[in-house]
Design a protein around this motif. Sequence first.
Motif, PDB file in Angstrom:
ATOM      1  N   VAL A  65       0.856  -1.185   0.000  1.00 40.59           N
ATOM      2  CA  VAL A  65       0.000   0.000   0.000  1.00 40.59           C
ATOM      3  C   VAL A  65       0.893   1.236   0.000  1.00 40.59           C
ATOM      4  CG1 VAL A  65      -1.778   1.287   1.248  1.00 40.59           C
ATOM      5  CG2 VAL A  65      -1.823  -1.210   1.257  1.00 40.59           C
ATOM      6  N   GLU A  66       0.580   2.157  -0.899  1.00 41.76           N
ATOM      7  CA  GLU A  66       1.291   3.427  -0.899  1.00 41.76           C
ATOM      8  C   GLU A  66       0.880   4.188   0.352  1.00 41.76           C
ATOM      9  OE1 GLU A  66       2.371   6.372  -4.411  1.00 41.76           O
ATOM     10  OE2 GLU A  66       0.266   6.556  -3.813  1.00 41.76           O
ATOM     11  N   SER A  67       1.862   4.615   1.134  1.00 46.75           N
ATOM     12  CA  SER A  67       1.552   5.298   2.391  1.00 46.75           C
ATOM     13  C   SER A  67       1.084   6.726   2.137  1.00 46.75           C
ATOM     14  CB  SER A  67       2.768   5.295   3.320  1.00 46.75           C
ATOM     15  OG  SER A  67       3.834   6.003   2.732  1.00 46.75           O
ATOM     16  N   SER A  84      -6.662   4.885   2.790  1.00 41.39           N
ATOM     17  CA  SER A  84      -5.544   4.010   3.137  1.00 41.39           C
ATOM     18  C   SER A  84      -5.930   3.067   4.270  1.00 41.39           C
ATOM     19  CB  SER A  84      -4.338   4.859   3.539  1.00 41.39           C
ATOM     20  OG  SER A  84      -3.243   4.036   3.858  1.00 41.39           O
ATOM     21  N   LEU A  88      -5.805  -1.039   4.242  1.00 43.20           N
ATOM     22  CA  LEU A  88      -5.110  -1.829   5.256  1.00 43.20           C
ATOM     23  C   LEU A  88      -6.078  -2.795   5.945  1.00 43.20           C
ATOM     24  CD1 LEU A  88      -2.933   1.014   6.812  1.00 43.20           C
ATOM     25  CD2 LEU A  88      -2.153  -0.809   5.280  1.00 43.20           C
ATOM     26  N   GLU A 100       3.850  -1.055   3.664  1.00 49.96           N
ATOM     27  CA  GLU A 100       3.540   0.299   3.209  1.00 49.96           C
ATOM     28  C   GLU A 100       4.809   0.933   2.666  1.00 49.96           C
ATOM     29  OE1 GLU A 100       0.534   2.719   5.528  1.00 49.96           O
ATOM     30  OE2 GLU A 100       1.275   1.335   7.087  1.00 49.96           O
TER      31      GLU A 100
END
Length: 135
Positions: A65-67, A84, A88, A100
């Motif tokens: 996952v792109e933070s 986000s 998650l 992340e």
Amino acid sequence: MFVMGIAPGLSATGYGVVEGGHPPTAMLAGVIRTDPGAPMAARLAELFIGLTQVIEESKPDVVAVESVFTNQNLQTAISVGRASGIALLVAARAGLDVSEYAPTAVKSAITGDGSASKKQIQQMVARLLRLAEPP
């Protein structure tokens, strides 16, 4: 190994699933869009349902996952943070390991430049995955 990448956003959450290898193989890609006029709770529920369906259909082994990054627009940062959190949550509920990554780290890994433009990212992804055209 199948890896699902998620770029969270409230209006548009992008996802892609690749099979590891040399070169990696693109298996699935898409965008889950929510209606900006809908109530926040409904939009988050729609994102939850959409990501759950993608994970159930694609059966990834892990999720990246792109933070969230902070920028000058607090409202955007908050909405991306909410999206986000949904990403998650969906991955955790599916029992998947989640990592992340900061946007600059993703850009650097793909193009060698942490400040690469979206167009540069799209072109390199197309090359790396041997796609006919950029996503």
